[in-house]
Design a protein around this motif. Structure first.
Motif, short mmCIF file in Angstrom:
data_model
loop_
_atom_site.label_atom_id
_atom_site.label_comp_id
_atom_site.label_asym_id
_atom_site.label_seq_id
_atom_site.Cartn_x
_atom_site.Cartn_y
_atom_site.Cartn_z
N GLU A 3 31.95 73.24 63.65
CA GLU A 3 31.52 74.81 63.26
C GLU A 3 32.76 75.61 62.30
O GLU A 3 33.34 76.12 63.73
N ARG A 5 33.45 79.86 61.51
CA ARG A 5 33.33 80.50 61.26
C ARG A 5 34.13 82.07 60.81
O ARG A 5 34.88 81.68 60.92
N HIS A 9 37.66 80.27 60.86
CA HIS A 9 37.89 79.62 62.38
C HIS A 9 37.14 78.49 63.12
O HIS A 9 35.87 79.02 62.57
N SER A 11 34.91 77.60 65.17
CA SER A 11 34.31 77.99 66.75
C SER A 11 33.57 76.40 68.01
O SER A 11 33.47 77.00 68.54
N LEU A 12 33.71 75.46 67.29
CA LEU A 12 33.03 74.29 67.99
C LEU A 12 33.52 72.89 67.00
O LEU A 12 33.91 73.15 66.33
N VAL A 48 41.96 78.61 65.24
CA VAL A 48 41.26 77.51 66.25
C VAL A 48 41.77 78.33 67.52
O VAL A 48 43.24 78.25 68.26
N ASN A 49 40.94 78.29 68.93
CA ASN A 49 41.39 78.36 70.17
C ASN A 49 40.65 77.59 70.54
O ASN A 49 40.10 77.37 71.02
#
Length: 86
Positions: A3, A5, A9, A11-12, A48-49
């Motif tokens: 996913e 965002r 970014h 997010s998943l 990404v985090n």
């Protein structure tokens, strides 16, 4: 499953454990980047985090750490970025 965002970014991003190390993540990322570029050709990076577990996998896909590991609201993550070139 991936996913994105705001077209910039992740997010998943998950691949089931029994299907890992088969190129699925790289294929999902490539498809996502293609869609991002079609939506906005001016975007030059994706972020990404990453969880501590995922850092090495993201590095293999061309991401680089953009900051040190952080803990926010009990969540450990490392900010990472991948530059996108035409």
């Amino acid at each position: 499953m991936i996913e994105i965002r705001d077209f910039k970014h992740i997010s998943l991003f998950f691949v089931d454990g029994k299907n890992q190390k088969r190129g699925i993540a790289k294929s999902l990322l490539a498809m996502a980047i293609d869609k991002i570029k079609k939506q906005n050709s001016m975007i030059n990076s994706i972020s990404v985090n990453s969880s501590p577990y995922g850092v090495s996998a993201y590095e293999k896909m061309g991401f680089q750490k953009s900051d040190d590991e952080q803990v926010i609201k009990g969540m450990r993550f490392t900010p990472m970025i991948k530059l996108l070139f035409s």
